[in-house]
Design a protein around this motif. Sequence first.
Motif, PDB file in Angstrom:
ATOM      1  N   LEU A  43      71.640 -15.063 -26.336  1.00  0.00           N
ATOM      2  CA  LEU A  43      70.217 -14.430 -26.310  1.00  0.00           C
ATOM      3  C   LEU A  43      70.365 -12.709 -25.874  1.00  0.00           C
ATOM      4  O   LEU A  43      69.375 -11.996 -26.543  1.00  0.00           O
ATOM      5  CB  LEU A  43      69.519 -15.259 -25.612  1.00  0.00           C
ATOM      6  CG  LEU A  43      67.990 -14.923 -25.515  1.00  0.00           C
ATOM      7  CD1 LEU A  43      67.342 -15.479 -26.792  1.00  0.00           C
ATOM      8  CD2 LEU A  43      67.086 -15.639 -24.547  1.00  0.00           C
ATOM      9  N   ALA A  44      71.104 -12.575 -25.046  1.00  0.00           N
ATOM     10  CA  ALA A  44      71.515 -11.023 -24.626  1.00  0.00           C
ATOM     11  C   ALA A  44      72.063 -10.154 -25.892  1.00  0.00           C
ATOM     12  O   ALA A  44      71.222  -9.118 -26.182  1.00  0.00           O
ATOM     13  CB  ALA A  44      72.273 -10.854 -23.581  1.00  0.00           C
ATOM     14  N   ALA A  45      72.698 -10.836 -26.667  1.00  0.00           N
ATOM     15  CA  ALA A  45      73.076 -10.156 -27.890  1.00  0.00           C
ATOM     16  C   ALA A  45      72.219  -9.917 -28.883  1.00  0.00           C
ATOM     17  O   ALA A  45      72.016  -9.019 -29.550  1.00  0.00           O
ATOM     18  CB  ALA A  45      74.444 -11.108 -28.575  1.00  0.00           C
ATOM     19  N   ALA A  46      71.238 -11.019 -29.073  1.00  0.00           N
ATOM     20  CA  ALA A  46      69.883 -10.926 -30.103  1.00  0.00           C
ATOM     21  C   ALA A  46      69.011  -9.766 -29.411  1.00  0.00           C
ATOM     22  O   ALA A  46      68.475  -8.806 -30.283  1.00  0.00           O
ATOM     23  CB  ALA A  46      69.200 -12.161 -29.897  1.00  0.00           C
TER      24      ALA A  46
ATOM     25  N   ASP B  15      68.206  -6.528 -31.578  1.00  0.00           N
ATOM     26  CA  ASP B  15      66.771  -6.181 -31.999  1.00  0.00           C
ATOM     27  C   ASP B  15      66.465  -4.671 -31.391  1.00  0.00           C
ATOM     28  O   ASP B  15      65.642  -4.133 -32.052  1.00  0.00           O
ATOM     29  CB  ASP B  15      65.738  -6.996 -31.215  1.00  0.00           C
ATOM     30  CG  ASP B  15      65.590  -8.367 -32.068  1.00  0.00           C
ATOM     31  OD1 ASP B  15      66.357  -8.304 -33.079  1.00  0.00           O
ATOM     32  OD2 ASP B  15      64.861  -9.451 -31.628  1.00  0.00           O
ATOM     33  N   THR B  16      67.047  -4.310 -30.229  1.00  0.00           N
ATOM     34  CA  THR B  16      66.939  -2.984 -29.869  1.00  0.00           C
ATOM     35  C   THR B  16      67.489  -2.033 -30.691  1.00  0.00           C
ATOM     36  O   THR B  16      66.890  -1.158 -31.022  1.00  0.00           O
ATOM     37  CB  THR B  16      67.314  -2.907 -28.336  1.00  0.00           C
ATOM     38  OG1 THR B  16      66.696  -3.764 -27.597  1.00  0.00           O
ATOM     39  CG2 THR B  16      67.038  -1.463 -27.797  1.00  0.00           C
TER      40      THR B  16
ATOM     41  N   LEU C  18      66.932   7.623 -23.066  1.00  0.00           N
ATOM     42  CA  LEU C  18      67.826   6.654 -22.800  1.00  0.00           C
ATOM     43  C   LEU C  18      67.087   5.208 -22.935  1.00  0.00           C
ATOM     44  O   LEU C  18      65.755   5.238 -22.343  1.00  0.00           O
ATOM     45  CB  LEU C  18      68.260   6.843 -21.270  1.00  0.00           C
ATOM     46  CG  LEU C  18      69.210   5.660 -20.717  1.00  0.00           C
ATOM     47  CD1 LEU C  18      70.421   5.610 -21.139  1.00  0.00           C
ATOM     48  CD2 LEU C  18      69.182   5.715 -19.421  1.00  0.00           C
ATOM     49  N   VAL C  19      67.453   4.063 -23.510  1.00  0.00           N
ATOM     50  CA  VAL C  19      67.072   2.841 -23.644  1.00  0.00           C
ATOM     51  C   VAL C  19      67.548   1.675 -23.335  1.00  0.00           C
ATOM     52  O   VAL C  19      69.025   1.931 -23.518  1.00  0.00           O
ATOM     53  CB  VAL C  19      66.492   2.712 -25.068  1.00  0.00           C
ATOM     54  CG1 VAL C  19      65.935   1.236 -25.114  1.00  0.00           C
ATOM     55  CG2 VAL C  19      65.555   4.002 -25.369  1.00  0.00           C
ATOM     56  N   GLY C  20      67.267   0.691 -22.439  1.00  0.00           N
ATOM     57  CA  GLY C  20      68.180  -0.468 -21.977  1.00  0.00           C
ATOM     58  C   GLY C  20      68.209  -1.286 -23.330  1.00  0.00           C
ATOM     59  O   GLY C  20      67.528  -0.965 -24.213  1.00  0.00           O
ATOM     60  N   MET C  21      68.616  -2.321 -22.874  1.00  0.00           N
ATOM     61  CA  MET C  21      68.942  -3.527 -23.980  1.00  0.00           C
ATOM     62  C   MET C  21      68.155  -4.741 -23.677  1.00  0.00           C
ATOM     63  O   MET C  21      68.164  -5.685 -24.314  1.00  0.00           O
ATOM     64  CB  MET C  21      70.441  -4.057 -24.078  1.00  0.00           C
ATOM     65  CG  MET C  21      70.883  -4.558 -22.749  1.00  0.00           C
ATOM     66  SD  MET C  21      72.665  -5.114 -22.819  1.00  0.00           S
ATOM     67  CE  MET C  21      72.598  -6.735 -23.575  1.00  0.00           C
ATOM     68  N   ASP C  22      67.542  -4.737 -22.616  1.00  0.00           N
ATOM     69  CA  ASP C  22      66.789  -5.765 -22.119  1.00  0.00           C
ATOM     70  C   ASP C  22      65.114  -5.884 -22.449  1.00  0.00           C
ATOM     71  O   ASP C  22      64.252  -6.856 -21.601  1.00  0.00           O
ATOM     72  CB  ASP C  22      66.777  -5.861 -20.590  1.00  0.00           C
ATOM     73  CG  ASP C  22      68.224  -6.000 -20.146  1.00  0.00           C
ATOM     74  OD1 ASP C  22      69.279  -6.691 -20.824  1.00  0.00           O
ATOM     75  OD2 ASP C  22      68.431  -5.451 -19.120  1.00  0.00           O
TER      76      ASP C  22
ATOM     77  N   ASP D 166      58.889 -12.409 -34.629  1.00  0.00           N
ATOM     78  CA  ASP D 166      59.397 -12.288 -35.904  1.00  0.00           C
ATOM     79  C   ASP D 166      60.766 -11.575 -35.549  1.00  0.00           C
ATOM     80  O   ASP D 166      61.528 -11.477 -36.754  1.00  0.00           O
ATOM     81  CB  ASP D 166      58.641 -11.226 -36.855  1.00  0.00           C
ATOM     82  CG  ASP D 166      57.406 -11.875 -37.416  1.00  0.00           C
ATOM     83  OD1 ASP D 166      57.458 -13.099 -37.489  1.00  0.00           O
ATOM     84  OD2 ASP D 166      56.291 -11.343 -37.412  1.00  0.00           O
ATOM     85  N   GLY D 167      61.243 -11.294 -34.492  1.00  0.00           N
ATOM     86  CA  GLY D 167      62.412 -10.660 -34.355  1.00  0.00           C
ATOM     87  C   GLY D 167      63.667 -11.829 -34.097  1.00  0.00           C
ATOM     88  O   GLY D 167      63.433 -13.041 -33.880  1.00  0.00           O
ATOM     89  N   GLY D 168      64.729 -11.102 -34.097  1.00  0.00           N
ATOM     90  CA  GLY D 168      65.890 -12.181 -33.835  1.00  0.00           C
ATOM     91  C   GLY D 168      66.007 -12.754 -32.470  1.00  0.00           C
ATOM     92  O   GLY D 168      66.582 -13.873 -32.480  1.00  0.00           O
ATOM     93  N   PHE D 169      65.439 -12.049 -31.514  1.00  0.00           N
ATOM     94  CA  PHE D 169      65.684 -12.629 -30.336  1.00  0.00           C
ATOM     95  C   PHE D 169      64.744 -13.737 -30.061  1.00  0.00           C
ATOM     96  O   PHE D 169      64.934 -15.015 -29.662  1.00  0.00           O
ATOM     97  CB  PHE D 169      65.125 -11.602 -29.378  1.00  0.00           C
ATOM     98  CG  PHE D 169      64.914 -11.933 -27.826  1.00  0.00           C
ATOM     99  CD1 PHE D 169      65.741 -11.884 -26.788  1.00  0.00           C
ATOM    100  CD2 PHE D 169      63.797 -12.504 -27.437  1.00  0.00           C
ATOM    101  CE1 PHE D 169      65.775 -12.195 -25.490  1.00  0.00           C
ATOM    102  CE2 PHE D 169      63.533 -13.012 -26.105  1.00  0.00           C
ATOM    103  CZ  PHE D 169      64.752 -12.688 -25.146  1.00  0.00           C
ATOM    104  N   ALA D 170      63.410 -13.797 -30.835  1.00  0.00           N
ATOM    105  CA  ALA D 170      62.385 -14.975 -30.854  1.00  0.00           C
ATOM    106  C   ALA D 170      63.060 -16.068 -31.586  1.00  0.00           C
ATOM    107  O   ALA D 170      62.998 -17.318 -30.966  1.00  0.00           O
ATOM    108  CB  ALA D 170      61.013 -14.448 -31.360  1.00  0.00           C
TER     109      ALA D 170
END
Length: 213
Positions: free
Chosen positions: A32-35, A39-40, A95-99, A193-197
């Motif tokens: 899920l973290a990878a997704a 997405d980010t 700077l952007v995080g991945m979470d 609609d994202g890969g995370f979801a």
Amino acid sequence: MTTIVVIAKECLPGRVKTRLHPPLSLVQAAELAAASLDDTLGALAALPATRRILAFDGDIPPLAAAGYEVLPQVEGTLDLRLAAVFDACTGPTVLVGMDTPQLTSSLLEPLFTDWTDDVDAWFGFANDGGFWTLALNEPTGDLIRGVPMSQSDTGTIQLQRLTDAGLRVSLLPTLTDVDTIDDAQRVAAIAPDGGFARTLAAMMEPSTQDGPR
């Protein structure tokens, strides 16, 4: 001439999103973290950055980071790692995080189309009290070193550090940082609609491996 930096860890079981276990397994939490990271990176792809950096803690960068310059994170606490990233950049740096996989390119578009001379920095709070983005027109790690990270008041302290330095800060919308399963479900509902979801939905489906009862 704007640089985008994504700070990320390699998504290995037991190294990322461990607070999702349980109900997810450590392997699922890593998936899920990878997704979330994918997405980010996908959201950022539409932005006209002149330089793209992945500030990476790990050995194998994700395929979605193709075209990014990989910058290994320095040793030390998160404030030192973030500071080192800004010290390595010149000119406007985002700077952007991945979470926060609900991130869309439109949220950051003003930094590329409307970064006027009366704005020195952009800042976006995360719902857990931290922040999901920090953008500096003149990047320097001194604005971050010493800020206590992973606290409920981290974002407030970081913003105060910016304003105490005389910077004129424009705020971006608050986003949900995925720490817990409730956060994950909330983000999935925001960006269905994202890969995370999709990844989360597959993990939360009732198992049919045991067959009918």
